[in-house]
Write a protein that holds these residues in place. Structure first.
Motif, PDB file in Angstrom:
ATOM      1  N   LEU A 160       2.839  79.752 -20.983  1.00  0.00           N
ATOM      2  CA  LEU A 160       3.498  80.758 -21.973  1.00  0.00           C
ATOM      3  C   LEU A 160       3.774  82.077 -20.805  1.00  0.00           C
ATOM      4  N   SER A 161       4.887  82.731 -21.355  1.00  0.00           N
ATOM      5  CA  SER A 161       4.992  83.815 -20.369  1.00  0.00           C
ATOM      6  C   SER A 161       5.632  85.074 -21.120  1.00  0.00           C
ATOM      7  N   ASN A 162       6.407  84.759 -22.038  1.00  0.00           N
ATOM      8  CA  ASN A 162       7.269  85.868 -22.809  1.00  0.00           C
ATOM      9  C   ASN A 162       6.204  86.227 -24.029  1.00  0.00           C
ATOM     10  N   PHE A 163       5.025  86.694 -23.582  1.00  0.00           N
ATOM     11  CA  PHE A 163       4.271  87.225 -24.613  1.00  0.00           C
ATOM     12  C   PHE A 163       3.893  88.664 -24.183  1.00  0.00           C
ATOM     13  N   SER A 164       3.381  89.582 -25.108  1.00  0.00           N
ATOM     14  CA  SER A 164       2.957  90.745 -24.744  1.00  0.00           C
ATOM     15  C   SER A 164       1.591  91.192 -25.821  1.00  0.00           C
ATOM     16  N   ILE A 165       0.786  92.154 -25.189  1.00  0.00           N
ATOM     17  CA  ILE A 165      -0.324  92.511 -25.947  1.00  0.00           C
ATOM     18  C   ILE A 165      -0.182  93.961 -26.665  1.00  0.00           C
ATOM     19  N   ILE A 285      -8.677  97.223 -31.413  1.00  0.00           N
ATOM     20  CA  ILE A 285      -8.164  95.900 -32.012  1.00  0.00           C
ATOM     21  C   ILE A 285      -6.812  95.540 -31.248  1.00  0.00           C
ATOM     22  N   TRP A 286      -6.587  94.339 -31.138  1.00  0.00           N
ATOM     23  CA  TRP A 286      -5.363  93.753 -30.469  1.00  0.00           C
ATOM     24  C   TRP A 286      -4.738  92.487 -31.156  1.00  0.00           C
ATOM     25  N   GLU A 287      -3.415  92.586 -30.691  1.00  0.00           N
ATOM     26  CA  GLU A 287      -2.718  91.550 -31.118  1.00  0.00           C
ATOM     27  C   GLU A 287      -1.778  91.073 -30.084  1.00  0.00           C
ATOM     28  N   VAL A 288      -1.602  89.542 -30.054  1.00  0.00           N
ATOM     29  CA  VAL A 288      -0.536  89.002 -29.084  1.00  0.00           C
ATOM     30  C   VAL A 288       0.546  88.412 -29.706  1.00  0.00           C
ATOM     31  N   THR A 289       1.867  89.018 -29.533  1.00  0.00           N
ATOM     32  CA  THR A 289       3.113  88.654 -30.185  1.00  0.00           C
ATOM     33  C   THR A 289       4.046  88.084 -29.022  1.00  0.00           C
ATOM     34  N   VAL A 293       8.785  84.861 -32.587  1.00  0.00           N
ATOM     35  CA  VAL A 293       7.764  84.090 -32.929  1.00  0.00           C
ATOM     36  C   VAL A 293       7.220  84.900 -34.214  1.00  0.00           C
ATOM     37  N   PRO A 294       7.279  84.594 -35.526  1.00  0.00           N
ATOM     38  CA  PRO A 294       6.791  85.438 -36.524  1.00  0.00           C
ATOM     39  C   PRO A 294       5.202  85.326 -36.257  1.00  0.00           C
ATOM     40  N   GLY A 295       4.630  86.578 -36.923  1.00  0.00           N
ATOM     41  CA  GLY A 295       3.155  86.674 -36.863  1.00  0.00           C
ATOM     42  C   GLY A 295       2.575  86.739 -35.325  1.00  0.00           C
ATOM     43  N   SER A 296       1.175  86.353 -35.071  1.00  0.00           N
ATOM     44  CA  SER A 296       0.846  86.794 -33.793  1.00  0.00           C
ATOM     45  C   SER A 296       0.441  85.484 -33.191  1.00  0.00           C
ATOM     46  N   LEU A 297       0.257  85.286 -31.722  1.00  0.00           N
ATOM     47  CA  LEU A 297      -0.453  84.059 -31.186  1.00  0.00           C
ATOM     48  C   LEU A 297      -1.751  84.220 -31.070  1.00  0.00           C
ATOM     49  N   ALA A 298      -2.309  85.486 -31.153  1.00  0.00           N
ATOM     50  CA  ALA A 298      -3.628  85.622 -31.094  1.00  0.00           C
ATOM     51  C   ALA A 298      -4.145  86.948 -31.444  1.00  0.00           C
ATOM     52  N   GLY A 299      -5.129  87.406 -31.958  1.00  0.00           N
ATOM     53  CA  GLY A 299      -5.568  88.783 -32.323  1.00  0.00           C
ATOM     54  C   GLY A 299      -7.040  88.786 -32.395  1.00  0.00           C
ATOM     55  N   GLY A 300      -7.686  90.052 -32.368  1.00  0.00           N
ATOM     56  CA  GLY A 300      -9.000  90.154 -32.338  1.00  0.00           C
ATOM     57  C   GLY A 300      -9.421  91.619 -32.286  1.00  0.00           C
ATOM     58  N   GLY A 301     -10.752  91.988 -31.822  1.00  0.00           N
ATOM     59  CA  GLY A 301     -11.051  93.309 -31.972  1.00  0.00           C
ATOM     60  C   GLY A 301     -12.692  93.534 -31.999  1.00  0.00           C
ATOM     61  N   GLN A 331       4.527  75.914 -26.448  1.00  0.00           N
ATOM     62  CA  GLN A 331       4.127  75.525 -25.042  1.00  0.00           C
ATOM     63  C   GLN A 331       5.464  74.821 -24.367  1.00  0.00           C
ATOM     64  N   PRO A 332       5.818  75.159 -23.407  1.00  0.00           N
ATOM     65  CA  PRO A 332       7.018  74.463 -22.841  1.00  0.00           C
ATOM     66  C   PRO A 332       6.852  73.164 -22.629  1.00  0.00           C
ATOM     67  N   ALA A 333       7.470  72.110 -22.870  1.00  0.00           N
ATOM     68  CA  ALA A 333       7.223  70.755 -22.873  1.00  0.00           C
ATOM     69  C   ALA A 333       7.699  69.920 -21.617  1.00  0.00           C
ATOM     70  N   ALA A 334       8.460  71.048 -20.751  1.00  0.00           N
ATOM     71  CA  ALA A 334       9.048  70.251 -19.490  1.00  0.00           C
ATOM     72  C   ALA A 334       7.941  70.243 -18.723  1.00  0.00           C
ATOM     73  N   GLY A 335       8.350  69.047 -17.737  1.00  0.00           N
ATOM     74  CA  GLY A 335       7.344  68.643 -16.727  1.00  0.00           C
ATOM     75  C   GLY A 335       6.239  67.638 -17.056  1.00  0.00           C
ATOM     76  N   GLU A 336       6.137  67.442 -18.538  1.00  0.00           N
ATOM     77  CA  GLU A 336       5.099  66.445 -19.155  1.00  0.00           C
ATOM     78  C   GLU A 336       5.505  65.146 -19.006  1.00  0.00           C
ATOM     79  N   PRO A 337       4.746  64.140 -18.286  1.00  0.00           N
ATOM     80  CA  PRO A 337       5.198  62.800 -17.980  1.00  0.00           C
ATOM     81  C   PRO A 337       5.042  62.084 -19.373  1.00  0.00           C
ATOM     82  N   ALA A 338       6.079  61.340 -19.555  1.00  0.00           N
ATOM     83  CA  ALA A 338       6.101  60.505 -20.694  1.00  0.00           C
ATOM     84  C   ALA A 338       4.828  59.840 -21.153  1.00  0.00           C
ATOM     85  N   HIS A 339       4.296  59.715 -22.105  1.00  0.00           N
ATOM     86  CA  HIS A 339       3.169  58.968 -22.450  1.00  0.00           C
ATOM     87  C   HIS A 339       3.143  57.445 -22.262  1.00  0.00           C
ATOM     88  N   SER A 340       2.373  56.957 -21.565  1.00  0.00           N
ATOM     89  CA  SER A 340       2.064  55.515 -21.238  1.00  0.00           C
ATOM     90  C   SER A 340       0.639  55.029 -21.473  1.00  0.00           C
TER      91      SER A 340
END
Lengths: 445, 445
Positions: A160-165, A285-289, A293-301, A331-340
């Motif tokens: 993930l890259s496009n997130f902030s705390i 206290i902190w929150e990651v958004t 994306v509605p709501g938060s990806l992580a949070g705590g304090g 999560q970006p799906a790119a680069g994942e090898p197909a399941h075998s």
């Protein structure tokens, strides 16, 4: 349309492809948490009912899955156990039970399913993975900063890259209420309105604050200051005369000082409008958004009194939770090898040669490749190669009467269709080379 | 003496050291199963009550943990869900639900907790890990042999050596009953007595068979033949005229032929006295035992009708279960590194330099080392080095006013006490070298 064979409402079956993706993410998380010296903890799926109930409030208590007493007591219709609702109550119990056996500070993570009898909905489950990271026994802001840094590194490691705390402190909020002369009765309502600034416009929030008894001008000023670019500066003046405000601003500054240098500057910032719902927080206290994306990806304090309230010892604590299910969706799906299933498929063209096919598969496994023999009823090569292809095999090892006569194995490249006759005596080495080449190919250049 | 903070009766909390040991074993198992092309499957912790009940027999049904209905229905005292009792019923449900989405044959493993309200005892738990390996959709003996081979390789990969596999077939047992003229009513009793030959003496078993209505001489002959060194040879003559005996002997011979060449000869053998309790087996059956260990380490067999009986499609199936809890107890502990939380501990001698300490820990993590800063309240180096030592750290990175003036970091070897002054600018490379050397040191020569 639900069928009688679906899993219970709000729960999921994970078949191989999705399960592998999830397990891979969990492994990344464990690895980052471990790199900070956080230890894993695993508690049972259920606790005694009295350990869980009364800890979450009445509404939440209704969402606890309760387990019926057994044997002669079953007919009573009473419950004596309840399924894990979060990771914090079990942590408090463990802290009470193992006290001196635990390292101090006790830095632990817990990742596993929790169960809540919520109404299932899009992206909301009754069985879902929760992932908590907490440090017990340290009142230092370094502990808060460390948790935040570990959460940041985890999200980054998950791609993930496009997130902030957003960072704040309960003392800052108490200072705000004091500076704006909001009494203790109105306080919680004012704060929960303020927290809506991530969804509502400043004007709407100002309006709602006025309904809660603030004058129009006070409401507008409060909204303006918490949204100001130079909020930290303005508040350092405004909260100076308050009892707790300055300490809260100091906490925020300290954490930004510790965590900031390792992060891109846009990743973390002071957000005085951020409140977080739970009442038990006592410090930072902190929150990651993430945008969109509605709501938060992580949070705590920090929650210095909660472990004791939950039945544990009186120790300071700070920590947070990752919203794993939401993060997995992002999560970006790119680069994942197909399941075998297989690297190497071994047809069985002649049941009398099945033992040799079995041995070929063992040779491939010894070379580090996943290998399986054909288990179906057809004797036809075409049918068996179809199976090999469906299983995602990269190579097939063909051994029939001709190969037996020549003491060779036909190695078929399932992608190009090319076939090579490899002497049986040299197969182990040949496959080891294929395995190495395959590994090299999987790594990005 | 149980305390109010203990986990519920029959369940366990796993702290870091034991959990790491378990997770390592699970990873080995996943890796071997995966190398055979078995896929993971994960189903919910609970199923609808009607899916579970009536599948295991009345006695077992009493051991199912049932979950009370929720909300307004809670007062009814009724259950609508039940916790997973084994991995087979969920497998049957999944086979019914996802039919054509699954690869055919469907080779899957499932590893996770199951719950049984058994009376807890030494080594017997109410929450324990079960690990099943099954192939659905193949009636070939190759599928049976493959499961057995994977189970063998798993036990070997877990470091066990002193174990052996007993192989038999339900058809051999049916042939035996027919050859010895045991009627259908007496059959099950005779077989369960025969199965006690792993615990009781031949004379005791002969006596018990006589009590079940066999003549003394028939009983003695039956015991003699199933224990004979050349049982396969004797039975090939004796069972020839029976309806199913010859097919059973052929199954056993075929599997020995397929699996045998890869194994040490003492590891697997035909054991015509071996019955296994469950009634649903329809073909080959097997058990893994070790001298001095009561019960079995693993067991399984073919069960061609069970998936349909459990509500799934009518497909052949074969598989087995690893007795993980017992296997974990048997695993050799030697060679395991002592549990530690950190590779690198970073004292904080001066709160004004905490940011730098934070950065040093980040540098160590970037080098692949687990690193944490001191979170306690003491400013004394001795106290902080004690913490570093308790956390199992191999090195400490000391950065105080002197180091700041020299632009160095003092790297302390926590084992030897030696200290080196490393320039801040060269620390990343220095730590990367330590990390590489440490990895090399962990591998056996």
């Amino acid at each position: 349309m639900p069928s009688q064979f679906d899993p219970p409402s709000g729960t999921r079956d994970f078949l191989a492809a999705e399960l592998s993706r999830r397990e891979h993410a969990f492994e990344v998380i464990r690895s980052v948490f471990g790199s900070y010296g956080f230890e894993p903890l695993q508690t049972p799926a259920f606790e005694r009912l009295d350990v869980l109930l009364g800890k979450y409030g009445d509404e939440a208590d209704k969402l606890v899955f309760k387990i019926l007493r057994r044997g002669e007591h079953e007919a009573s219709g009473e419950a004596d156990l309840a399924m894990r609702y979060d990771m914090t109550v079990p942590l408090a119990r463990v802290a009470a039970a193992y006290g001196s056996q635990l390292p101090m500070p006790y830095k632990r993570y817990a990742m596993g399913p929790v169960w809540r009898a919520d109404r299932p909905g899009k992206g909301r489950y009754r069985e879902f993975t929760q992932c908590d990271l907490d440090t017990l026994g340290s009142s230092s802001m370094l502990a808060d900063a460390e948790v935040l840094s570990a959460v940041h590194d985890t999200l980054a490691a998950l791609g993930l890259s496009n997130f902030s705390i957003q960072l704040n402190s309960r003392q800052v909020l108490q200072g705000l209420l004091e500076a704006f002369k909001v009494g203790p009765d109105a306080g919680p309502g004012v704060l929960s309105t303020l927290d809506k600034l991530d969804k509502l416009s400043p004007a709407e929030v100002t309006g709602e604050l006025a309904e809660r008894g603030l004058t129009e001008s006070t409401a507008a000023e409060l909204v303006e200051v918490v949204l100001a670019r130079d909020a930290a500066q303005q508040l350092s003046v405004m909260l100076k005369p308050t009892a707790r405000g300055p300490a809260g601003l100091e906490q925020v500054a300290k954490i930004l000082d510790l965590v900031g240098p390792q992060l891109p500057p846009e990743r973390i910032g002071f957000a005085p409008r951020m409140v977080r719902g739970l009442s038990y927080y006592t410090g930072p206290i902190w929150e990651v958004t993430a945008p969109g994306v509605p709501g938060s990806l992580a949070g705590g304090g920090r929650y210095d009194n909660l472990i004791q309230q939950l039945g544990g010892p009186d120790i300071p604590a700070t920590g947070g939770s990752l919203g794993i299910e939401r993060i997995l969706l992002m999560q970006p799906a790119a680069g994942e090898p197909a399941h075998s299933q297989l690297d190497v498929a071994v047809p069985v063209l002649d049941q009398d040669l099945a033992g040799q096919s079995f041995g070929l598969a063992a040779t491939a496994r010894a070379a580090g490749l996943r290998a399986g023999v054909y288990l179906g009823g057809s004797g036809k090569l075409g049918r068996q190669l179809k199976w090999a292809s469906d299983a995602g095999a990269r190579w097939a090892l063909i051994y029939g009467r001709n190969e037996q006569a020549d003491a060779t194995v036909t190695v078929r490249d399932m992608v190009t269709g090319e076939q090579s006759a490899v002497p049986v005596s040299g197969l182990a080495g040949y496959l080891a080379d294929l395995a190495l080449a395959g590994q090299a190919g999987q790594r990005p250049a």
